[in-house]
Design an enzyme around this catalytic site. Structure first.
Site, mmCIF file in Angstrom:
data_model
loop_
_atom_site.group_PDB
_atom_site.id
_atom_site.type_symbol
_atom_site.label_atom_id
_atom_site.label_comp_id
_atom_site.label_asym_id
_atom_site.label_seq_id
_atom_site.Cartn_x
_atom_site.Cartn_y
_atom_site.Cartn_z
ATOM 1 N N CYS A 10 50.414 17.471 51.895
ATOM 2 C CA CYS A 10 49.027 17.042 52.114
ATOM 3 C C CYS A 10 48.261 17.079 50.793
ATOM 4 O O CYS A 10 47.591 16.113 50.413
ATOM 5 C CB CYS A 10 48.331 17.949 53.134
ATOM 6 S SG CYS A 10 49.019 17.897 54.794
ATOM 7 N N ASP A 61 43.246 51.332 27.483
ATOM 8 C CA ASP A 61 42.130 51.880 26.730
ATOM 9 C C ASP A 61 41.890 53.271 27.318
ATOM 10 O O ASP A 61 42.217 53.516 28.479
ATOM 11 C CB ASP A 61 40.900 50.998 26.912
ATOM 12 C CG ASP A 61 39.679 51.580 26.233
ATOM 13 O OD1 ASP A 61 39.794 52.025 25.088
ATOM 14 O OD2 ASP A 61 38.609 51.606 26.865
ATOM 15 N N ASP A 68 37.810 47.820 29.482
ATOM 16 C CA ASP A 68 36.535 47.718 30.188
ATOM 17 C C ASP A 68 35.984 46.298 30.210
ATOM 18 O O ASP A 68 34.917 46.051 30.758
ATOM 19 C CB ASP A 68 35.506 48.688 29.605
ATOM 20 C CG ASP A 68 35.143 48.355 28.156
ATOM 21 O OD1 ASP A 68 35.556 47.281 27.665
ATOM 22 O OD2 ASP A 68 34.451 49.166 27.514
#
Length: 746
Positions: A19, A440, A637
């Site tokens: 599809c 880290d 981070d």
């Protein structure tokens, strides 16, 4: 380029890989169309369009001609309505709801006679849906033909012809629409050729049965695809429909989707939180498991963040809304998962390319099977035409094409429910190959919330003077060490000196103008190189570092003011995470800008390797070296580690639902648990194993039935069962990932 626009639609009715392939190939052929992305599970079509060459209406007309519903998706950015926010009978309002890829076309937009999944069909039994009714209708036609044959054999043959022609008509329409867009080797085209061909060799009964089984297969594929989508839809349903808005001392109930940033809502015990926000009054346990997967309620109080969809368990909370409905954590997770599905894995791209020549090759083999035995060996044309038609049906690559995206979608959904986000199949594939993990230290392996343990003023400087200068330099900074200094100053009742022109010294510290002169808060090594720390002070800093503390030097131009020592404890589960990674054959390393002694104290306790005193460029070089020895995952981070995160095979950002965690790295961990790293790798490995199983199922069934068909052991109806069965099997196998628990070892 100025005339090009990125367009976004919701497409209903996609059940399998073919599809998506039909839609992608059809719209790509239109002038001015580039960058086509089709998501099966998210029911999404996105492309870049030069509207001077092709209008949006032409794109929509092309998709509808293929038998799919299509509706613009952009409205959700202007008006965001959560599932169920409108009344059940109001489907117009519900059409705006598309965080999980809700389809948007009425059945009349599709090809006549072929009804794709309709929004109104959701939640109904299969026999109440449009596709289900089509199956029942074709089944009744077949039963009627058998009944006629029983009492009037001569007329019965014509009844089967009629049943076949009526049932194949909508399929032939879709085949013709695909052929007009240049796609001749679709399952609808093969079905039409096989059914009509069977009529010419007097196999009308089997042709009618094949048409019926094809309709049954479409229902099964639709059901399986719908189950795969439900995991993401369930995320959207987590956000409550209403909220208690507080205005002028009174509260009133409003739609949660209407909340604006800055408004205040009241959340009673037992209620779901209606929006991302900050608590301004009240302390309560908040069950964040719907968002982060963390099963233990966390105590939250004034100033702390809460997420939409979390449950307030104990006391009344007053919360200030910080994110509008379309930007809350759950909405962003849903968008991320949708976009991730469209970021196709290398394996998926390979299979897509493979299927492009596979289909024509199967057709060529079928033609040879039909022609060679009668012409060369003088065998019966009817026998070999029949076998060639069966080969056409077996050759459809639906199962193969859906095998990868179905597994990827299930894995993304499973991860999202547990706060493990990966941005697409390529990321999952990379995570599965990881052999090294680089962490880290601050905020990742440790809590990232160090506390001041020692103040050592130099000369005539007092502790208060040391703190007021350091707090002045660090004021406005959100770095964990800065926060620790500011918190200590606040606790001691020492106001920060006014400061201006603060700037970061990458990997070294911060400098600012405090009063009328510059002041520095930097690493001891940098301070000693710049006259801010003498030999005695450097020895004291070394003692702190040997104790696992981080020391910073505070000084003015040539005048050492003192040392501040802080300690940041490892997270409780850090050692367990390293153990799990080691058991999986993965080595762990700390990459930190901190000093070697502090890094060694943390690494020794966790049983890890480490590299310390690293500038951002040093981390980048270290990751590059690791990459040369195999796949490496970097955990950071998402801000100061950005270069290393991008250089790694896969960069993972940690943080409880922060914008950075959701939008920068390749993957994100929404809860502060280091053990989620091995869980994420386990999930990726399980997904890749599932993909290998699916490819084996798809190709294995094809291979078996290709041989049995050529040998005359299996016929047309078995061929269509093999095709449909393979598609359903790989989809159901992919759905097993929805129940996979990546936190469980083994």
């Amino acid at each position: 380029m100025a005339d090009e626009t990125v367009c976004d639609w919701t497409v209903s009715g996609m059940d399998c890989g073919s599809c998506a392939g039909k839609i992608r190939n059809a719209v790509t052929r239109l002038p001015g169309v580039t960058g086509v992305e089709v998501g099966i599970m998210s029911e999404r079509l996105r492309l870049t369009l030069d509207e001077n060459k092709t209008g949006r209406e032409q794109v929509e007309k092309t998709v509808r001609a293929l038998g799919y519903g299509i509706k613009p998706r952009g409205a959700e950015k202007k008006e965001f309505v959560l599932p169920g926010a409108a009344s059940d009978g109001n489907h117009e309002a519900d059409d705006h709801v598309r965080p999980a890829g809700v389809e948007a076309a009425h059945s009349g937009h599709g090809s006549p006679g072929h009804v794709h999944d309709d929004p109104a069909d959701r939640g109904k039994n299969w026999y109440q849906t449009g596709k289900g009714r089509l199956v029942i209708f074709t089944g009744l036609l077949l039963a009627a033909a058998w009944g006629v044959e029983l009492f009037a054999p001569r007329i019965g043959a014509w009844a089967f012809v009629a049943a076949c022609l009526i049932g194949v008509a909508p399929i032939a329409r879709r085949a013709f629409a695909a052929a007009r867009s240049g796609q001749f080797f679709t399952i609808e085209g093969l079905m039409t050729v096989a059914a009509i061909g069977a009529l010419f060799i007097n196999a009308a009964e089997e042709a009618a049965l094949v048409v019926f089984l094809f309709a049954v297969g479409e229902v099964l594929e639709g059901v399986a695809a719908s189950k795969a989508r439900n995991g993401i839809r369930a995320l959207a349903d987590l956000v409550p429909k209403t909220a208690l808005l507080e205005e002028n001392g009174t509260t009133r109930e409003v739609a949660a989707a209407s909340l604006q940033v800055g408004q205040t809502v009241l959340i009673r015990p037992g209620d779901r939180i209606p929006a991302d926000g900050d608590i301004i009054e009240g302390i309560s346990g908040v069950d964040e498991s719907p968002v982060t997967g963390e099963s233990v309620p966390a105590t939250r109080g004034p100033g702390e963040r809460v997420f939409a969809g979390s449950i307030n368990t104990e006391a009344v909370l007053r919360v200030t809304v910080t994110k509008a409905a379309q930007d809350n954590t759950i909405s962003r997770i849903i968008r991320l998962v949708e976009e991730a599905e469209e970021a196709r894995a290398p394996t998926e791209r390979f299979i897509d390319r493979f299927s492009r020549w596979y289909m024509p090759a199967i057709v060529a083999v079928a033609v040879l099977v039909v022609v060679v035995p009668p012409l060369v060996l003088g065998q019966s044309w009817d026998t070999w035409i029949y076998r060639g038609l069966a080969l056409l049906l077996i050759g459809c690559p639906c199962a193969l094409v859906i095998s990868v995206p179905a597994s990827i979608a299930s894995a993304l959904s499973t991860g999202a429910r547990r706060g493990l986000l990966m941005k697409g199949g390529a990321v999952i594939e990379a995570a599965a190959k990881v052999s090294k993990v680089a962490f880290d230290k601050t905020g990742t392996l440790t809590h990232g919330r160090p506390q001041v343990t020692d103040l050592v003023p130099f000369g005539h400087t007092t502790e208060a003077q040391l703190l007021e200068v350091a707090a002045g330099v660090e004021s406005g900074s959100s770095h964990p060490l800065a926060v620790a200094i500011l918190n200590r100053a606040e606790t001691a009742g020492v106001p920060a000196l006014p400061a201006r022109d603060a700037r970061a010294l990458a990997g070294r510290g911060v400098v600012a103008t405090v009063g009328d002169a510059p002041a520095w808060v930097t690493s001891p090594r940098h301070a000693s190189e710049n006259g801010g720390l003498d030999g005695l002070g450097l020895r004291q800093a070394t003692i702190f570092e040997e104790q696992g503390k981080t020391a910073v030097a505070v000084y003015r131009e040539g005048i050492p003011l003192g040392l501040i020592a802080m300690r940041d404890e490892p997270r409780a589960d850090a050692a367990e995470a390293v153990r799990q990674l080691s058991a999986m054959g993965i080595t762990s390393t700390i990459l930190t800008g901190d000093n070697p002694r502090t890094a060694a104290a943390i690494a020794e306790g966790l049983g890890m390797q480490f590299q310390a005193d690293m500038m951002p460029e040093d981390k980048l070089s270290a990751i590059r070296e690791m990459n040369e020895q195999g796949g490496v995952m970097m955990i950071g981070d998402g801000i100061n580690d950005a270069p290393a995160l991008k250089q790694a095979s896969i960069g993972v950002a940690m943080g409880s639902g922060t914008d950075v965690a959701l939008e920068t790295a390749d993957a994100a961990i929404l809860r502060d648990r280091v053990t989620d790293i091995p869980a994420q790798i386990r999930l990726a490995r399980a997904a890749m194993a599932n993909i290998r199983q699916n490819v084996t199922i798809a190709l294995g069934l094809k291979a078996v039935f290709l041989v049995t068909t050529v040998l005359g052991i299996t016929g047309l109806w078995i061929a269509i069962l093999a095709d449909t069965g393979a598609t359903v099997l790989v989809t159901l196998n992919a759905l097993r990932l929805l129940g996979f628990n990546p936190e469980r070892e083994g």
